[in-house]
Design an enzyme around this catalytic site. Structure first.
Site, short mmCIF file in Angstrom:
data_model
loop_
_atom_site.label_atom_id
_atom_site.label_comp_id
_atom_site.label_asym_id
_atom_site.label_seq_id
_atom_site.Cartn_x
_atom_site.Cartn_y
_atom_site.Cartn_z
N GLU A 1 -58.18 -27.45 63.92
CA GLU A 1 -59.57 -27.71 63.50
C GLU A 1 -59.64 -28.93 62.58
OE1 GLU A 1 -61.39 -24.20 61.80
OE2 GLU A 1 -60.47 -22.87 63.28
N GLU B 1 -57.44 -16.20 60.08
CA GLU B 1 -57.63 -16.13 58.63
C GLU B 1 -57.37 -14.75 58.03
OE1 GLU B 1 -61.53 -17.83 58.01
OE2 GLU B 1 -61.00 -19.67 59.05
O1 9MR Z 1 -67.96 -24.82 62.34
C1 9MR Z 1 -68.30 -23.44 62.40
C2 9MR Z 1 -69.72 -23.20 61.92
O2 9MR Z 1 -70.64 -23.89 62.74
C3 9MR Z 1 -70.00 -21.72 61.92
O3 9MR Z 1 -71.27 -21.51 61.35
C4 9MR Z 1 -68.95 -20.96 61.13
C5 9MR Z 1 -69.14 -19.44 61.26
O4 9MR Z 1 -68.93 -19.03 62.59
O5 9MR Z 1 -67.65 -21.28 61.59
C6 9MR Z 1 -67.35 -22.65 61.53
O6 9MR Z 1 -66.05 -22.84 62.03
C7 9MR Z 1 -65.00 -22.27 61.26
C8 9MR Z 1 -63.97 -21.75 62.23
O7 9MR Z 1 -64.56 -20.84 63.11
C9 9MR Z 1 -62.81 -21.10 61.49
N1 9MR Z 1 -62.26 -22.00 60.52
C10 9MR Z 1 -63.17 -22.62 59.59
C11 9MR Z 1 -64.29 -23.31 60.37
C12 9MR Z 1 -65.24 -24.04 59.42
O8 9MR Z 1 -65.85 -23.15 58.55
#
Ligand code: 9MR
Length: 370
Positions: free
Chosen positions: A279, A160
């Site tokens: 994802e 990102e």
């Molecule tokens: O699903 C993830 C959530 O449980 C966490 O709290 C968050 C922060 O680490 O990240 C979420 O996953 C993200 C991923 O790492 C990157 N792309 C977006 C995902 C959803 O927010």
């Protein structure tokens, strides 16, 4: 309940629901087998307790998937898990247990994410500065990638790095002003990939991002910015091997345009990069409460999207963000206003396949072999 139904009816969205659409499938085989028939990987993210303590879920996971990516355990700090409890410490215990689960069940293991502006531990802000940022990055990547050397399918090296809305960015390249960017400038991305490539020459190194999927002004700008970034990296000789497209889709979007997405994939592939869907899920928070309708719309989004994406031969993997509605970050991040449980994933909370599962199966059955 009324809330979401009226929103849905007030829009042209009801056109998204096609009651007679056929989601039947020819053959009931695990998704990983249907995908493997076409030389595609199917996998999902999961958290430590899900695969270690929920036996029923773990068995289904191993049955359906050929790849596992920890949702938290390889981030610097996420949820109740700390890979980096302090500047000098690494706690690999949870991720190691997940790798062990993966190896026991013949699953590939994928790492997420080395360099990201989120999920950083509290100490990061106090400790990291212009002077030491390059060393902190080097120490982290060398240690973590080195720990899993030879055992990782792929790594999200940078996650990102483009602004949430590149149109609002003051920079022409749309790069996000993350701490890494502020400390090291735009070349932090190249640097991260070079360190990772040295630490594990066999892992597929991925740049991962979201907001790529629709034909909105914002997503178009994001695609442009990502393509620009990938071109600059390739021109520099950065050891980058793939683009990860997160594909957090929305059940209520009317902005999907197969042609422009297909064109983007072609341009990425022309840079000699592979593409992974990393994802995938379909946010149903704004869809009608009725479960049959909701599941049908969600499945339609899965199949429409995947039929476009899998047409591109450079796409080698489809990974969903969770496997079952029992465990999805969307229940916390995007709950429904009617408080009904969300249903964004291929299996329901009882681990039964939903129409979204059929949609994935159909997409794998209908695509060509790599
Ligand atoms: O699903 C993830 C959530 O449980 C966490 O709290 C968050 C922060 O680490 O990240 C979420 O996953 C993200 C991923 O790492 C990157 N792309 C977006 C995902 C959803 O927010």
């Amino acid at each position: 309940m009324l809330g979401s139904r009226s929103i849905f009816q007030n829009h042209k969205l009801s056109a998204l629901d096609t009651p007679n659409r056929d989601f039947s499938i020819k053959e009931w085989l695990p998704l990983k087998e249907l995908a493997a028939d076409k030389n595609i990987l199917f996998g999902a993210s999961a958290r430590y307790n899900q695969v270690i303590s929920d036996e029923q879920f773990a068995a289904l996971f191993a049955q359906e998937c050929s790849l596992l990516v920890p949702e938290w355990e390889l981030k610097w700090s996420a949820g109740d898990h700390q890979l980096r409890p302090s500047p000098n410490e690494f706690d690999f215990s949870a991720a190691d247990a997940m790798l062990n689960f993966a190896q026991t069940h013949n699953l590939l293991f994928r790492g997420h994410a080395l360099i990201w502006h989120e999920s950083l531990p509290r100490w990061f802000q106090q400790v990291v500065n212009h002077q030491n940022a390059a060393n902190v990055m080097k120490h982290h990547i060398e240690t973590v990638v080195g720990h899993y050397k030879g055992r990782m399918h792929s790594w999200d090296v940078v996650n990102e790095a483009i602004e949430y809305d590149p149109l609002a960015s003051q920079r022409a390249d749309g790069l996000r002003r993350t701490p890494w960017f502020e400390f090291l400038g735009p070349d932090y991305i190249d640097l991260a990939f070079r360190i990772a490539a040295k630490a594990d020459p066999d892992a597929l190194l991925v740049y991962n991002d979201f907001g790529i999927d629709y034909n909105t002004a914002m997503d178009k700008a994001k695609r442009r910015a990502i393509l620009g970034l990938l071109k600059r990296l390739k021109a520099k000789g950065t050891p980058i091997h793939a683009l990860g497209i997160q594909a957090h889709l929305r059940g209520d979007s009317l902005d999907f345009d197969p042609k422009s997405l297909r064109q983007f994939l072609k341009e990425v592939a022309a840079l000699d990069l592979k593409i992974l869907i990393t994802e995938m899920d379909v946010n149903d928070s704004k869809l009608p409460a009725d479960i049959q309708r909701r599941d049908r719309i969600v499945a339609g989004v899965y199949e429409d999207y995947l039929s476009v994406v899998l047409d591109e031969p450079a796409v080698i993997a489809v990974i969903t963000w969770g496997l079952s509605d029992r465990y999805t970050y969307l229940s916390k991040f995007f709950p429904r206003s009617d408080h009904q449980p969300v249903r964004p994933l291929p299996l329901d909370t009882n681990l039964q396949p939903k129409l979204a599962w059929n949609a994935l199966a159909r997409a794998f059955q209908q695509t060509h072999k790599r």
